[in-house]
Write a protein that holds these residues in place. Structure first.
Motif, short mmCIF file in Angstrom:
data_model
loop_
_atom_site.label_atom_id
_atom_site.label_comp_id
_atom_site.label_asym_id
_atom_site.label_seq_id
_atom_site.Cartn_x
_atom_site.Cartn_y
_atom_site.Cartn_z
N PHE A 294 0.83 -1.21 0.00
CA PHE A 294 0.00 0.00 0.00
C PHE A 294 0.86 1.26 0.00
O PHE A 294 0.66 2.17 -0.81
CB PHE A 294 -0.92 -0.01 1.23
CG PHE A 294 -1.71 1.25 1.39
CD1 PHE A 294 -2.87 1.44 0.65
CD2 PHE A 294 -1.30 2.25 2.25
CE1 PHE A 294 -3.60 2.61 0.79
CE2 PHE A 294 -2.02 3.41 2.39
CZ PHE A 294 -3.17 3.60 1.65
N LEU A 295 1.84 1.29 0.90
CA LEU A 295 2.69 2.48 0.99
C LEU A 295 3.53 2.63 -0.28
O LEU A 295 3.79 3.74 -0.73
CB LEU A 295 3.59 2.38 2.22
CG LEU A 295 2.84 2.54 3.54
CD1 LEU A 295 3.79 2.31 4.71
CD2 LEU A 295 2.22 3.93 3.66
N GLY A 296 3.92 1.51 -0.85
CA GLY A 296 4.67 1.55 -2.10
C GLY A 296 3.85 2.21 -3.20
O GLY A 296 4.34 3.06 -3.94
N MET A 297 2.58 1.83 -3.27
CA MET A 297 1.69 2.43 -4.26
C MET A 297 1.57 3.94 -4.03
O MET A 297 1.59 4.73 -4.97
CB MET A 297 0.30 1.78 -4.20
CG MET A 297 0.19 0.44 -4.88
SD MET A 297 0.51 0.54 -6.64
CE MET A 297 -0.98 1.38 -7.19
N CYS A 298 1.44 4.32 -2.77
CA CYS A 298 1.33 5.74 -2.44
C CYS A 298 2.59 6.48 -2.90
O CYS A 298 2.51 7.56 -3.50
CB CYS A 298 1.16 5.94 -0.94
SG CYS A 298 -0.43 5.38 -0.36
N ALA A 299 3.74 5.88 -2.61
CA ALA A 299 5.00 6.50 -2.99
C ALA A 299 5.08 6.62 -4.51
O ALA A 299 5.54 7.63 -5.04
CB ALA A 299 6.16 5.68 -2.46
N LEU A 300 4.60 5.59 -5.20
CA LEU A 300 4.62 5.59 -6.66
C LEU A 300 3.78 6.76 -7.20
O LEU A 300 4.20 7.48 -8.10
CB LEU A 300 4.07 4.26 -7.17
CG LEU A 300 4.34 3.95 -8.63
CD1 LEU A 300 5.84 3.73 -8.83
CD2 LEU A 300 3.58 2.71 -9.06
N ILE A 301 2.59 6.93 -6.60
CA ILE A 301 1.73 8.05 -7.02
C ILE A 301 2.48 9.37 -6.89
O ILE A 301 2.53 10.18 -7.80
CB ILE A 301 0.44 8.09 -6.16
CG1 ILE A 301 -0.46 6.91 -6.51
CG2 ILE A 301 -0.30 9.41 -6.36
CD1 ILE A 301 -1.65 6.76 -5.58
N ILE A 302 3.13 9.52 -5.75
CA ILE A 302 3.82 10.79 -5.50
C ILE A 302 4.96 10.97 -6.49
O ILE A 302 5.12 12.04 -7.11
CB ILE A 302 4.34 10.83 -4.04
CG1 ILE A 302 3.13 10.84 -3.09
CG2 ILE A 302 5.22 12.04 -3.81
CD1 ILE A 302 3.48 10.65 -1.65
#
Lengths: 224, 81, 420
Positions: free
Chosen positions: B37-45
Motif C-alpha cells: 500500500f505504501l509503495g503504491m502511495c510512494a509511486l503516485i507521489i
C-alpha cells in the motif's frame, strides 16, 4: 497544439493529494467492509491485515488531507474562493448546473461551467465539495483517529457518548463518502470523452473544450 | 518557489504518514500488505513529481550547456495557482 | 433405694434437651457463632450438670435434698467443676470457624498477617468446609500450645487443577497462594475481570505487558485493559460479555474510570439494593429498556464498561497460537456475542451477575454505548441505514447513466458537428 489552448488546472500538490486520497479511500472502503463483516468478506488475508491496512490508509488519507489544507490555505491561498459558492452561484448557478445535468446534457449541449484555476468547480461541485471537505472528511478522519487511540482518548470518546456511538458515526459517514464516491467517479466521466475530466487530474493540464483534442503529450516536460 | 514548497510539503506529509504505519506493521504477514500500500502511495507521489524532475533536469542541462539549450527549457505560460 | 418419680421425669427431659440441642448444633454449626452460641453452650452445660447430678442422686451418693447436711457436702463443688469442664470442652468440639474468627477477625489480636475477614471469607466455598478442614492441627489449646498450625495443600482437594497447573509455564514461578488467597477464593463468574487481572499484575507490570503485546497486537492498551489475561493465556472457554459499573473518581476530569465499589454503589442506591441502580423492577434480569434508561440518565455518574470474560477458567498457562488470530474473537459474527451479563460488587467483595436481554451488545446506540467489539457486535439497523445511503449514491450513476446511454446519439451528433 499550442500551449495557449490548454490551461494548467491542477497543481502538483493537489494532484498528489487527489490520487493519494483516491487510492487510500478505496483501500479504506475495502478494508472497512472486511472489518465490519468479517464473517462474510475476506478480501485481505486475515483480519489483522485488514485492520492494520485500514489504520495505515487512514493515516495516509489524513496526511494527504492536511497537505490539501495547507496547500490551499497557505500556498495557493484561494481555498475559500474555490470551495465557498457565491451568492449568485447559490441563487442561479445551482439551478443552471442542475438543469445541465438533468436535461441539457442529454440534449448534447455543452457544460455551462468552464473551469479556470481560480474557479475550478461548478456551483453544484462547490456545494458538494464544501460539505465533503469541510464537514465529512474532517469528521470521518477525527472519528478514525479517536478509534485508533481508544484507550488514550477514552475521556474524549465518552464525551461523544461512547465507543459504540463513535463507531456508528464513523460507519455512517463512511457510507456517505462511499455514496459520494460513486457519484463522483460517474460524473468524472461526463466530459467530452470519458477521460476528459480525469486526465487533468493526472497531468494537471485541461484542454480547452473548443480545441481539437486527443493530442496531449503526457511525457512532455511542463512547468509547475 | 511553489515547486520547492510542494516538494517539502509532500516529503513532510509522506514522512508523517509512513512513520506510524511502519511502527504498526511489524511481526507477521500483514506488513507485506502495508508495504504494498505504501509503495503504491510512494509511486503516485513520484509519478506526479516527474514533471518537476524533468524541469530540474532541463535547468541543469541549461546550466551546463550554455544558452543554446536554454531555449528548449519549458517556459511557464500559464498562471500556476 | 427409692427413686423419686419427679427425678426420673427431670432426668429424661434433661437428656432429651441435651441430646436435641447437641444434635441440632452439630447439624448447623453456624448456630455456635456469637452470643447465641454462648447461650447454647451454657444451656448444654447446665443440662449436662443436671444429668450428671441426677445420675449421682440415683446412685444414692448425694443425699436427698431435704437432708440439710447437703450444704456441707464436699460434692457441692462438683456441679461447678463439671460446668467448667463442659464449657472448656465445648469450644474444642465446635471449632468450626466461628470460634476461629472470634480472634482472627481482629488484626489487633492476631496481627495483620493472620486476619481472616469474616465478611469476605464466609461466602467462599472454603467457608463451607470450615477452618479445621484445612488447619487440622489446630487444637483446643491453640494458640497457647505454641504449635504452628498445619495448612492443607491445595492439591489435596484440587487434584485436577494442580495436575493441569503443573504442566503450565507458570509452574515453578508461582505457587497457588501467590495468586489465590484461600480465604477469598471464588469461582470465575463471581470475580470481576479487573480483579482477575490484579493477580497477574503482581508479577507482570502493565507497562511491560503492553510493551510485549505492542509487537503484534493492534489496539494493545485497549486489549490489555479490557480483557482478563486468562482469556487468551489459558484455554478458558465460553467467553461472554460482562458489563461492569465504572465511575469517574471525584475531583479529576481526566482521571480514568475505575470500577465502582460496593460502598459507592450503596450510597447511590439510597438504601436499596445496589442492583436497583440498573434493575429497576428488581426481577434479576436486565431488559434493553432498563439498560437504555441507565445509559441515558445524564445525572448518572456511572457508566457501563464491557469486558469479554470466560465462563470457565483453566490453569494451563501457556501461549495459545490461535489467540493471535484476531478472528478467534472478532470474526465470529454477531451470533456469537449475544449473551451478556451485568456484574455488580457485593458487600463480601464478590460479584453477582444478572443476565442481560439477548442482543444488548448489538443494540445500535444505547444498549452498551461504550462497548464495541469490531467485527462481532455490529448493529443490524445501522447496516441497513448504511446500505440505503450507499444505494442512494448509486442512483446517480445508474439513473443518469441509463439516460445518458439512451441519449448517446445526441452527443455524437454534437461531436461530429465539432469536427466539421
Amino acid at each position: 497544439m499550442s500551449d495557449t489552448s490548454r490551461i494548467y488546472l491542477q497543481p502538483t500538490p493537489i494532484r498528489i493529494w487527489h490520487w493519494l486520497n483516491a487510492f487510500g479511500i478505496v483501500t479504506l472502503g475495502l478494508t472497512g467492509i472486511q472489518i465490519r463483516f468479517p464473517d462474510y468478506v475476506n478480501i485481505f488475508a486475515g483480519y489483522k491485515t485488514a485492520i492494520l491496512l485500514h489504520n495505515v490508509a487512514g493515516v495516509v488519507v489524513a496526511a494527504s488531507f492536511a497537505l490539501w489544507f495547507f496547500y490551499y490555505s497557505f500556498v495557493a491561498r484561494n481555498m475559500l474562493k474555490l470551495y465557498v459558492p457565491s451568492k449568485d452561484e447559490v441563487q442561479k448557478g445551482l439551478l443552471r448546473q442542475a438543469k445541465f445535468y438533468l436535461l441539457t446534457y442529454f440534449l448534447g449541449r455543452p457544460n455551462p461551467h468552464h473551469p479556470t484555476p481560480q474557479n475550478k468547480f461548478n456551483p453544484m461541485q462547490k456545494s458538494a465539495y464544501l460539505a465533503i471537505m469541510f464537514l465529512l472528511m474532517p469528521l470521518l478522519g477525527l472519528s478514525g483517529i479517536l478509534l485508533i487511540n481508544i484507550e488514550p482518548m477514552r475521556n474524549l470518546i465518552l464525551m461523544i457518548g461512547g465507543l459504540k456511538i463513535l463507531m456508528a458515526i464513523h460507519y455512517l459517514l463512511a457510507c456517505c463518502l462511499c455514496a459520494f464516491l460513486f457519484t463522483h467517479v460517474y460524473l468524472a466521466t461526463l466530459g467530452r470523452t470519458a477521460f476528459a475530466y480525469i486526465k487533468p487530474m493526472w497531468t494537471g493540464w485541461e484542454e480547452n473544450e473548443s480545441e481539437q483534442h486527443e493530442t496531449l503529450d503526457l511525457t512532455a516536460p511542463r512547468p509547475n | 518557489m511553489k515547486t520547492i514548497v510542494g516538494i517539502i510539503m509532500v516529503t513532510a506529509f509522506l514522512g508523517a504518514a509512513v512513520a506510524p504505519a511502519a511502527a504498526a506493521a511489524s511481526g507477521d504477514g500483514s506488513q507485506l500488505a502495508i508495504y504494498i500500500f505504501l509503495g503504491m502511495c510512494a509511486l503516485i507521489i513520484v509519478v506526479q513529481l516527474f514533471p518537476i524532475f524533468f524541469m530540474l533536469y532541463g535547468l541543469l542541462k541549461g546550466l551546463f550547456h550554455g544558452k543554446k539549450e536554454t531555449a528548449e527549457a519549458p517556459v511557464e505560460v500559464v498562471v500556476d495557482k | 433405694m427409692k427413686i423419686d418419680k419427679r427425678l426420673i421425669i427431670l432426668w429424661i427431659a434433661s437428656l432429651t434437651l441435651f441430646g436435641g440441642v447437641g444434635v441440632a448444633t452439630l447439624a448447623a454449626p453456624d448456630w455456635m457463632s456469637g452470643a447465641p452460641g454462648w447461650a447454647i453452650r451454657f444451656f448444654l452445660g447446665y443440662c449436662g450438670i443436671v444429668i450428671v447430678a441426677q445420675v449421682f442422686a440415683v446412685m444414692g451418693i448425694i443425699r436427698r435434698p431435704e437432708d440439710s447436711t447437703v450444704k456441707n457436702s464436699r460434692y457441692r463443688i462438683l456441679p461447678v467443676l463439671l460446668l467448667l469442664v463442659f464449657v472448656g470442652l465445648t469450644p474444642a468440639r465446635a471449632m468450626q470457624g466461628s470460634d476461629c474468627q472470634g480472634c482472627h477477625r481482629d488484626a489487633a489480636m492476631v496481627g495483620a498477617a493472620f486476619v481472616v475477614n469474616p465478611t469476605t471469607f464466609d461466602t467462599t466455598a472454603h467457608a463451607e468446609i470450615g477452618c479445621p478442614a484445612c488447619h487440622t492441627s489446630v487444637g483446643s489449646n491453640h494458640p497457647d500450645d505454641g504449635l504452628v498450625p498445619s495448612k492443607a495443600g491445595c492439591q489435596d482437594c484440587h487434584t485436577e487443577v494442580s495436575r493441569e497447573y503443573a504442566a503450565s509455564s507458570h509452574y515453578g514461578s508461582a505457587a497457588c497462594h501467590d495468586c489465590h488467597n484461600p480465604h477469598q477464593a471464588r469461582g470465575a463468574t463471581a470475580v470481576s475481570g479487573h480483579d482477575m487481572n490484579r493477580q497477574c499484575r503482581l508479577c507482570h507490570a502493565t507497562d511491560a505487558v503492553v510493551e510485549r503485546h505492542l509487537e503484534w497486537l493492534p489496539q494493545t492498551e485497549l486489549h490489555i485493559a479490557m480483557l482478563p489475561c486468562v482469556s487468551c493465556h489459558t484455554a478458558a472457554q465460553d467467553n461472554v460479555i460482562t458489563l461492569y459499573v465504572v465511575k469517574r473518581q471525584k475531583g479529576a476530569n481526566i482521571a480514568t474510570l475505575e470500577p465502582a465499589s460496593y460502598v459507592e454503589l450503596q450510597g447511590l442506591a439510597k438504601g436499596k439494593h445496589v442492583e436497583s441502580l440498573i434493575d429497576g423492577n428488581e426481577d434479576n434480569y436486565i431488559s434493553l429498556t432498563e439498560l437504555r434508561l441507565f445509559n441515558l440518565n445524564s445525572k448518572n455518574p456511572l457508566r457501563l464498561q464491557g469486558m469479554m470474560t470466560p465462563e470457565t477458567v483453566t490453569h494451563d498457562f501457556r501461549l495459545l497460537a490461535n489467540r493471535r488470530d484476531c478472528s478467534f474473537c472478532h470474526a465470529s459474527g454477531p451470533d456469537a456475542r449475544q449473551s451478556s451479563f451485568i456484574a455488580l460488587p457485593q458487600s463480601d467483595g464478590s460479584y453477582r451477575r444478572m443476565a442481560v436481554e439477548r442482543g444488548a451488545v448489538l443494540d445500535a446506540l444505547y444498549g452498551t454505548p461504550d462497548f464495541y467489539m469490531v467485527g462481532s457486535t455490529r448493529s443490524k439497523a445501522l447496516n441497513y441505514i448504511g446500505a440505503m445511503i450507499i444505494a442512494g449514491g448509486l442512483v446517480v450513476p445508474i439513473g443518469h447513466g441509463t439516460l445518458r446511454f439512451l441519449t448517446r446519439k445526441n452527443r455524437q451528433d454534437e461531436k461530429e458537428s465539432d469536427h466539421e
